[in-house]
Structures are given as structure tokens and as C-alpha cells.
Design a protein around this motif. Structure first.
Motif, short mmCIF file in Angstrom:
data_model
loop_
_atom_site.label_atom_id
_atom_site.label_comp_id
_atom_site.label_asym_id
_atom_site.label_seq_id
_atom_site.Cartn_x
_atom_site.Cartn_y
_atom_site.Cartn_z
N THR A 1 39.60 27.47 38.80
CA THR A 1 39.59 26.38 37.83
C THR A 1 38.59 25.34 38.32
O THR A 1 38.00 25.48 39.39
N GLY A 2 38.42 24.29 37.54
CA GLY A 2 37.55 23.19 37.97
C GLY A 2 36.16 23.28 37.41
O GLY A 2 35.93 23.81 36.33
N LYS A 3 35.22 22.76 38.18
CA LYS A 3 33.83 22.65 37.74
C LYS A 3 33.21 24.03 37.50
O LYS A 3 33.59 25.02 38.12
N VAL A 4 32.22 24.03 36.60
CA VAL A 4 31.44 25.23 36.31
C VAL A 4 29.97 24.87 36.51
O VAL A 4 29.51 23.82 36.04
N VAL A 5 29.25 25.73 37.21
CA VAL A 5 27.82 25.51 37.43
C VAL A 5 27.03 26.47 36.55
O VAL A 5 27.38 27.64 36.42
N LYS A 6 25.94 25.93 35.97
CA LYS A 6 25.04 26.76 35.18
C LYS A 6 23.66 26.74 35.82
O LYS A 6 23.12 25.69 36.16
N SER A 7 23.11 27.94 35.99
CA SER A 7 21.73 28.09 36.42
C SER A 7 20.99 28.77 35.28
O SER A 7 21.44 29.80 34.76
N CYS A 8 19.87 28.19 34.87
CA CYS A 8 19.10 28.77 33.76
C CYS A 8 18.37 30.05 34.15
O CYS A 8 17.88 30.77 33.28
N SER A 9 18.31 30.32 35.45
CA SER A 9 17.62 31.51 35.94
C SER A 9 18.11 31.81 37.35
O SER A 9 18.48 30.90 38.09
N LEU A 10 18.07 33.06 37.71
CA LEU A 10 18.41 33.44 39.08
C LEU A 10 17.45 32.79 40.07
O LEU A 10 17.83 32.49 41.21
N ALA A 11 16.25 32.48 39.64
CA ALA A 11 15.26 31.87 40.53
C ALA A 11 15.75 30.55 41.11
O ALA A 11 15.32 30.15 42.19
N ASN A 12 16.66 29.86 40.43
CA ASN A 12 17.24 28.63 40.98
C ASN A 12 18.16 28.92 42.17
O ASN A 12 18.34 28.07 43.03
N LEU A 13 18.76 30.10 42.18
CA LEU A 13 19.70 30.47 43.25
C LEU A 13 19.02 31.25 44.37
O LEU A 13 19.53 31.33 45.48
N LEU A 14 17.88 31.83 44.07
CA LEU A 14 17.12 32.61 45.05
C LEU A 14 15.64 32.32 44.83
O LEU A 14 14.91 33.12 44.24
N PRO A 15 15.17 31.15 45.27
CA PRO A 15 13.82 30.71 44.91
C PRO A 15 12.69 31.56 45.51
O PRO A 15 11.62 31.64 44.92
N LEU A 16 12.88 32.18 46.64
CA LEU A 16 11.84 33.03 47.23
C LEU A 16 12.23 34.49 47.02
O LEU A 16 12.65 35.18 47.94
N ILE A 17 12.10 34.94 45.80
CA ILE A 17 12.54 36.28 45.42
C ILE A 17 11.65 37.34 46.07
O ILE A 17 10.43 37.23 46.07
N PHE A 18 12.30 38.36 46.60
CA PHE A 18 11.59 39.54 47.10
C PHE A 18 11.45 40.49 45.92
O PHE A 18 12.44 40.90 45.31
N ASP A 19 10.21 40.84 45.56
CA ASP A 19 10.00 41.74 44.43
C ASP A 19 9.02 42.85 44.82
O ASP A 19 8.58 42.93 45.97
N ASN A 20 8.67 43.66 43.84
CA ASN A 20 7.82 44.83 44.12
C ASN A 20 6.39 44.47 44.51
O ASN A 20 5.64 45.32 44.96
N SER A 21 5.99 43.22 44.35
CA SER A 21 4.64 42.83 44.76
C SER A 21 4.46 42.92 46.28
O SER A 21 3.33 42.98 46.77
N TYR A 22 5.56 42.94 47.03
CA TYR A 22 5.50 43.05 48.49
C TYR A 22 5.40 44.50 48.96
O TYR A 22 5.10 44.74 50.12
N LEU A 23 5.69 45.43 48.08
CA LEU A 23 5.73 46.84 48.49
C LEU A 23 4.36 47.49 48.51
O LEU A 23 3.48 47.13 47.83
#
Length: 160
Positions: A138-160
Motif C-alpha cells: 500500500t502507500g505511494k506509487v512511483v511512475k517512471s516514463c521509461s526504464l531509462a530513468n531506472l537504469l540510465p547507463l543501459i547495456f545494449d547490443n552496441s557494446y557487443l
């Protein structure tokens, strides 16, 4: 040397009742599936409800195993099901709720790191953000408009 400052913007609702009606409905589904989680070891229940662009709602909950790494979180259970059964349908929104059987959980509980990485993969694949709403029992609810707010330095296929 340069300094890199990273900021995230999140919206915080003081109570479930402040959420838009469609998100309340999605969150209610996360409550229902959360209470069906298989978590005999941690007694920590998590539910995920995902809204797809085609209107389908996909549900998932955490599934534990005595061999801990063999279990799976609710978020990945749901998003992998969506990816397997609706591979070309974008994920629009996720509602996540967590509950402890040991104590009252009032703190909004975000996805773990592994789940953040899995959700990031789907945002990258669909080239569109996924709105994520998360809360405790119960209680507060948090909204993030994108996963990028929760994981700003995303590891993606550009590193492979």
C-alpha cells in the motif's frame, strides 16, 4: 577528468487512489497475481501486469526455487511471456506491486537489476519507452516514463 551527472525524473503518487483509472485497474491485476506468487523461501511476493499495444494484459509473479538462481522474478516472467506470445506487439505499461508476508511493505519497490536489464531490452527492441508504475503493498506509487530513468547507463547490443 570530467564529471558526468545523471538525473532521473519520476512521478510519485501519494496513494493508489490518485492513479488514473486505467492504471488502477492494471495495478489491481498485479495485486491479484502477486498473491498467487510461489515464494516459500523469501515470503516476498511480487506481481506484474503488463499492458500491450493490442490491449492484451499479461500477468506474472515471482517463482522461487530452493536453488535460488533457478527462480524468476515477476517482471521477467511477464515480459518474457509477452515476448514469446506477442513478439511484435509493443509493451506500453507495467504495473508492479510487492508484498512481504513478514512485515508491512509501504515503500515503492522497483524492479531488481536483472529485471531492469530485461525491460531495457524490450524498450530498445520496440524503440519506444515503457511506462512503469511500482508500489509496495500500500502507500505511494512511483511512475517512471521509461526504464531509462531506472537504469540510465543501459547495456545494449552496441557494446557487443
Amino acid at each position: 577528468m570530467k564529471e558526468l551527472k545523471i538525473t532521473s525524473t519520476l512521478q510519485i503518487y501519494d496513494a493508489f487512489e490518485e492513479l488514473p483509472e486505467d492504471i488502477q485497474q492494471l495495478m489491481r491485476q498485479s495485486f491479484e497475481i502477486r498473491d498467487k506468487a510461489y515464494a516459500p523461501y523469501s515470503e516476498f511476493l511480487v506481481g506484474a501486469a503488463i499492458l500491450l499495444e493490442n490491449g492484451e494484459i499479461i500477468l506474472g509473479n515471482n517463482q522461487e526455487n530452493a536453488c535460488y538462481p533457478s527462480g524468476l522474478c515477476a517482471e521477467r516472467t511477464a515480459i518474457y511471456y509477452a515476448g514469446a506470445n506477442f513478439p511484435n506487439v509493443p509493451v506500453l505499461k507495467m504495473a508492479l506491486s510487492a508484498k512481504s508476508l513478514k512485515h508491512s511493505l509501504l515503500t515503492p519497490t522497483p524492479p531488481c537489476g536483472a529485471c531492469r536489464q530485461a525491460i531495457a531490452e524490450y524498450e530498445i527492441k520496440q524503440k519506444a519507452p515503457i511506462e512503469i508504475f511500482f508500489m509496495g503493498e500500500t502507500g505511494k506509487v512511483v511512475k517512471s516514463c521509461s526504464l531509462a530513468n531506472l537504469l540510465p547507463l543501459i547495456f545494449d547490443n552496441s557494446y557487443l
